[in-house]
Enzyme design. Structure first.
Site, short mmCIF file in Angstrom:
data_model
loop_
_atom_site.label_atom_id
_atom_site.label_comp_id
_atom_site.label_asym_id
_atom_site.label_seq_id
_atom_site.Cartn_x
_atom_site.Cartn_y
_atom_site.Cartn_z
N HIS A 75 40.82 41.69 43.80
CA HIS A 75 39.29 42.20 44.20
C HIS A 75 39.56 43.22 45.20
O HIS A 75 40.22 42.93 46.36
CB HIS A 75 38.58 41.09 44.43
CG HIS A 75 37.80 40.25 43.14
ND1 HIS A 75 37.52 38.93 43.22
CD2 HIS A 75 37.75 40.73 41.82
CE1 HIS A 75 37.31 38.68 41.95
NE2 HIS A 75 37.15 39.68 41.12
N ASP B 7 37.82 43.98 47.74
CA ASP B 7 37.62 43.66 49.30
C ASP B 7 38.87 43.05 49.84
O ASP B 7 38.82 42.88 50.77
CB ASP B 7 36.41 42.54 49.29
CG ASP B 7 36.44 41.55 48.46
OD1 ASP B 7 37.07 41.55 47.25
OD2 ASP B 7 36.04 40.32 48.95
N HIS B 8 39.97 42.83 49.03
CA HIS B 8 41.22 42.36 49.48
C HIS B 8 42.32 43.36 49.37
O HIS B 8 43.42 42.89 49.91
CB HIS B 8 41.51 40.92 48.77
CG HIS B 8 40.36 39.84 48.95
ND1 HIS B 8 40.65 38.71 49.87
CD2 HIS B 8 39.21 39.82 48.30
CE1 HIS B 8 39.35 38.11 49.82
NE2 HIS B 8 38.52 38.66 48.89
N ASP C 242 39.85 34.04 47.72
CA ASP C 242 38.83 33.44 47.64
C ASP C 242 38.89 32.26 46.52
O ASP C 242 39.97 32.31 45.86
CB ASP C 242 38.06 34.46 46.92
CG ASP C 242 37.63 35.71 47.44
OD1 ASP C 242 38.03 35.66 48.72
OD2 ASP C 242 37.03 36.68 47.07
N HIS D 10 34.78 35.46 55.10
CA HIS D 10 34.31 35.94 53.97
C HIS D 10 32.81 35.73 53.56
O HIS D 10 32.49 35.28 52.38
CB HIS D 10 35.08 35.33 52.74
CG HIS D 10 35.15 36.02 51.51
ND1 HIS D 10 34.35 35.74 50.37
CD2 HIS D 10 36.02 37.15 51.13
CE1 HIS D 10 34.69 36.58 49.30
NE2 HIS D 10 35.70 37.47 49.49
N HIS E 265 39.75 30.80 41.29
CA HIS E 265 38.73 32.00 41.50
C HIS E 265 38.75 32.48 40.32
O HIS E 265 39.10 32.11 39.27
CB HIS E 265 39.35 32.95 42.53
CG HIS E 265 38.38 33.98 43.05
ND1 HIS E 265 37.09 33.65 43.39
CD2 HIS E 265 38.66 35.36 43.29
CE1 HIS E 265 36.60 34.60 43.72
NE2 HIS E 265 37.14 35.93 43.84
N HIS F 156 44.59 38.30 45.93
CA HIS F 156 44.19 38.69 44.47
C HIS F 156 43.64 40.04 44.57
O HIS F 156 43.53 40.64 45.62
CB HIS F 156 43.04 37.55 43.89
CG HIS F 156 41.69 37.74 44.50
ND1 HIS F 156 41.73 37.48 46.04
CD2 HIS F 156 40.51 37.87 44.41
CE1 HIS F 156 40.29 37.51 46.38
NE2 HIS F 156 39.58 37.77 45.24
ZN LIG Z 1 36.53 38.51 48.09
ZN LIG Z 2 37.37 37.77 45.06
#
Ligand SMILES: [Zn+2]
Ligand SMILES: [Zn+2]
Length: 304
Positions: free
Chosen positions: A65, A67-68, A213, A271, A143, A63
């Protein structure tokens, strides 16, 4: 060591910390590399783990976000500088193109290879990659935005020839392919030799699932059939249950509950929220529900 394994490049959440990089993993099978998520710091982790950039076949983004996916453009640029010429597949949910295409225009106009971007419907299960060795599927996660989970299943021969038996029953070589497909053998005297007397059971296919997530979501269990190792996010401890719910994440116990319900052999958690200086407490909470749990950490290589 098995030729099917996962390298942990990053297992933190949201922001890089002194302990963890944001999310990224590389699954290796028979020399090919498949990346799951691409947080910041991924390239350096590639180097530290002595992974070969040239063997990277595809990148799967769960996805959008940061951090990914904040590591993507740097990685794509580096692959160009390293002289890549073969296509790179980039697979993720809707929105991936509008995120990455302007960056490609800005920084990667002279790439000698093609980035083939594919946006996947996040609402249903889909085959997103397949070759002779592996089949990779996406499935919906719960999510705060369109998010994909992935299963990666190796392809193995279900039957092997029993060399002594085929010699004994004088099965001609030309019939071997049919034996491997499960056919019985009718010899010249009209005697039917059962396939099970001529072949042996091959090894069971291993299957790895990546779920990050997601909030606690038993609806995803139907996609986990045959999964042997499960990576499930475990952002919080149970004392932060409310926060987990609000932010559509899971606690370590919830991750373990999914592993237990899915009947997998092994759970990997990761995570982790930046609030935890040690993952021991998260691991202990998970183990109360599912004993065979591993707390993933950067640099780990786990045989699948
Ligand atoms: Zn994340
Ligand atoms: Zn996320």
């Amino acid at each position: 060591m098995s030729d099917f394994k996962v390298h942990i490049l990053g297992c933190g959440s949201a922001i890089p910390t002194a302990l963890h990089y944001p999310s990224s993993q590389v699954v290796e099978l028979r020399g090919k590399l498949f990346m799951l998520d691409c947080g910041e710091g991924t390239q350096r982790q590639f180097r530290l783990q002595k992974l070969n950039f040239q063997r990277l076949v595809a990148v799967f983004i769960s996805h959008l976000h940061g951090d990914h996916c904040f590591g993507l453009i740097g990685l794509i640029s580096t692959l160009g500088l390293l002289g890549r010429t073969g296509d790179l597949q980039l697979i993720g949910p809707k929105g991936l193109k509008s995120y990455i295409e302007p960056l490609l225009k800005q920084f990667c106009m002279d790439l000698k290879y093609k980035v083939v971007i594919e946006e996947i419907n996040h609402k249903e299960e889909a085959i997103v990659y397949e070759d002779r060795s592996i089949i990779i599927k996406s499935f919906p996660l719960a999510h705060r935005m369109p998010t994909l989970g992935f299963t990666l299943k190796e392809k193995v021969a279900t039957r092997h020839l029993d060399k002594a038996a085929v010699d004994f029953f004088q099965v001609p070589r030309s019939f071997y392919p049919k034996l491997l497909l499960g056919e019985d053998y009718l010899n010249e005297d009209g005697e039917l030799i059962a396939n099970t007397r001529l072949t042996k059971q091959g090894k069971m296919a291993k299957c790895y699932a990546y779920m990050s997530d997601t909030s606690f979501n038993p609806n995803a269990l139907k996609y986990l059939e045959g999964v042997t190792s499960l990576y499930h996010e475990a952002t919080f401890m149970k004392s932060e249950q409310e926060r987990a719910k609000r932010t559509a994440h899971s606690t370590a116990q919830e991750a373990a509950e999914i592993a237990r319900l899915a009947g997998v052999e092994r759970l990997l958690i990761g995570h982790y929220s930046a609030r935890y200086y040690s993952v021991d407490a998260l691991l202990n909470e998970a183990k109360e529900v599912f004993e065979n749990t591993i707390a993933s950490n950067e640099g780990m290589v786990i045989e699948l």
